[in-house]
Design a protein around this motif. Sequence first.
Motif, PDB file in Angstrom:
ATOM      1  N   PRO A   1       0.810  -1.203   0.000  1.00 33.64           N
ATOM      2  CA  PRO A   1       0.000   0.000   0.000  1.00 33.64           C
ATOM      3  C   PRO A   1       0.852   1.265   0.000  1.00 33.64           C
ATOM      4  O   PRO A   1       1.903   1.304   0.601  1.00 33.64           O
ATOM      5  N   TYR A   2       0.342   2.263  -0.732  1.00 34.65           N
ATOM      6  CA  TYR A   2       1.058   3.530  -0.812  1.00 34.65           C
ATOM      7  C   TYR A   2       0.881   4.273   0.503  1.00 34.65           C
ATOM      8  O   TYR A   2       0.345   5.358   0.562  1.00 34.65           O
TER       9      TYR A   2
ATOM     10  N   GLU B   1     -10.786  13.097   1.141  1.00 38.02           N
ATOM     11  CA  GLU B   1      -9.484  12.458   1.324  1.00 38.02           C
ATOM     12  C   GLU B   1      -8.853  12.231  -0.036  1.00 38.02           C
ATOM     13  O   GLU B   1      -9.546  11.921  -1.008  1.00 38.02           O
ATOM     14  N   ALA B   2      -7.540  12.412  -0.115  1.00 36.49           N
ATOM     15  CA  ALA B   2      -6.794  12.118  -1.338  1.00 36.49           C
ATOM     16  C   ALA B   2      -5.484  11.446  -0.949  1.00 36.49           C
ATOM     17  O   ALA B   2      -4.709  12.010  -0.156  1.00 36.49           O
ATOM     18  N   ASP B   3      -5.240  10.264  -1.465  1.00 34.23           N
ATOM     19  CA  ASP B   3      -3.994   9.516  -1.205  1.00 34.23           C
ATOM     20  C   ASP B   3      -3.661   9.447   0.282  1.00 34.23           C
ATOM     21  O   ASP B   3      -2.499   9.547   0.683  1.00 34.23           O
TER      22      ASP B   3
ATOM     23  N   HIS C   1       3.843   8.845 -10.105  1.00 30.76           N
ATOM     24  CA  HIS C   1       3.791   8.252  -8.763  1.00 30.76           C
ATOM     25  C   HIS C   1       5.200   8.124  -8.188  1.00 30.76           C
ATOM     26  O   HIS C   1       6.110   7.639  -8.858  1.00 30.76           O
ATOM     27  N   LEU C   2       5.357   8.559  -6.927  1.00 36.49           N
ATOM     28  CA  LEU C   2       6.640   8.472  -6.226  1.00 36.49           C
ATOM     29  C   LEU C   2       6.566   7.395  -5.157  1.00 36.49           C
ATOM     30  O   LEU C   2       5.689   7.428  -4.291  1.00 36.49           O
ATOM     31  N   HIS C   3       7.481   6.449  -5.202  1.00 37.28           N
ATOM     32  CA  HIS C   3       7.578   5.415  -4.177  1.00 37.28           C
ATOM     33  C   HIS C   3       8.332   5.957  -2.964  1.00 37.28           C
ATOM     34  O   HIS C   3       9.199   6.817  -3.084  1.00 37.28           O
TER      35      HIS C   3
ATOM     36  N   MET D   1      -0.691  16.834   0.452  1.00 40.71           N
ATOM     37  CA  MET D   1       0.359  15.836   0.268  1.00 40.71           C
ATOM     38  C   MET D   1      -0.253  14.646  -0.466  1.00 40.71           C
ATOM     39  O   MET D   1      -1.365  14.217  -0.169  1.00 40.71           O
ATOM     40  N   LYS D   2       0.480  14.136  -1.452  1.00 42.13           N
ATOM     41  CA  LYS D   2       0.016  13.003  -2.244  1.00 42.13           C
ATOM     42  C   LYS D   2       1.195  12.103  -2.563  1.00 42.13           C
ATOM     43  O   LYS D   2       2.337  12.436  -2.265  1.00 42.13           O
ATOM     44  N   ASN D   3       0.892  10.961  -3.189  1.00 41.91           N
ATOM     45  CA  ASN D   3       1.979  10.145  -3.735  1.00 41.91           C
ATOM     46  C   ASN D   3       1.855   9.989  -5.249  1.00 41.91           C
ATOM     47  O   ASN D   3       2.759   9.467  -5.888  1.00 41.91           O
TER      48      ASN D   3
END
Length: 490
Positions: free
Chosen positions: A8-9, A186-188, A396-398, A428-430
């Motif tokens: 999961p991210y 909610e986002a990410d 997308h950033l891991h 903040m997001k991924n």
Amino acid sequence: MVGLQDPPYMHKRIGTPWSDGTEGVTQCPVLPGDTFKYQFVVDRPGTYLYHAHYGMQRGAGLYGSIQVAPNDPEPFAYDFDRSIILNDWYHQSTYEQATGLSSNPFVWVGEPQSLLINGKGRFNCSTISSSSLSSTGGVCNTSNPDCSPYVQTVISGKTYRIRIGSLTGLSALSFQIEGHNMTVVEADGHFVEPFVVKNLFIYSGETYSVLVKADQDPSRNYWITSNVVARNRTTPPGLATFNYYPNHPKRSPPTSPPTPPAWDDAEPRMAQSLAIKARRGYVNKAPTTSDRVIVFLNTQNTLDGFRRWSVNNVSFSLPHTPYLIALKHNLKNSFHSTPPPDGYDFANYDIFSVANNTNATSTNGIYRLKFNTTVDIILQNANTMTKNNSETHPWHLHGHDFWVLGYGKGKFDKDNDPKKYNLENPIMKNTVVVHPFGWTALRFRANNPGVWAFHCHIEAHFYMGMGVVFEEGIHRVGKLPSSIMGCGRT
């Protein structure tokens, strides 16, 4: 080899970077018949995704969602909690798609045949030729109960939190519940200052929670739809049923599915991007300055006759020995030692024209980041190899969440655009989108020891080289488990 499941991210995997699940970056592939246990600390509540990360296997259906329950009360109320995963579906296997992308002449994957809502979709069997049917064993049965649409049953007057995740291989989507407003909260995995939409634009790799009140006429059912945006729409809509109890769940709505937004109208998509801010009382303050700025220009080119996507005219390829193992065990010459460029020819590159990009190259070199520094990433979109065309890319950033500092149209102005950054309440997001002929600015702290992929979340684009890898604090990574080894020089 089977796909690796990107856990999961939930954003970091601090202390266990080998549990990131990225073949060629943090571990070797899981071989057929083998098992692999991903073990990591769950450090934040929210809605997250997992999926295969080997080749293009995610598109074959290896994916899912994970909900992490909060310890503290959330800043919004609802009666029921539901989840929906959106996807697109191809009749070609991912192996056939990858073969076409790797061929000369180049064969594009094309638009998907169906859109899925929680794994269910429909296809018009009459469009298949008899020769195609015979080659697939003659299986195309619209009466199959597995082809019946997904049903979300609701009770009139109740409020539903619907967690929506997209794991499409290609498509950007518009999601809609006929006749109902959705409040984005909610986002990410981060709380959003609430705003209301009728269409939720969602890009591959993103998750959102929306609140929906069942406040319409309860004597009928309503459509849930997903539609392609940002690409010329040829795929029929994904359809599901918003079923008001006690109506029969298979009772079709009395109306036609709602008309989707125009596929090529980027303005409402940009407006939604700009509307997503961190919720008051839950703002994680971004550093006011950065230590390093890296500009990534998305380019398309031909390398040795093969069509590639590139970043700053450099197309990415994975090494046989995963970076994490090569760096930690000092396996020299496992990948190119020269790092890719931090930018491009700002003065002379015209993002609105088809560039010949004759100096394009390929590399598996990586960006080495100084540990615990602040890094800015500018994603710059440009024209593809097709005139007057610039595509939409979700990046997308891991290993991290990042602050989204801003979006803009045209070429990024390194002197003036940073003055407009949102440092007050950036979300903040991924995963974040860069719009056609536009730019997106991100900021993150390089504070998670390991090696982390940053890539376009469109399967074909990453496969064709649209990605980079960051290393940070490798000396702080503990002993690597033997279970991640067994390929390349390991």
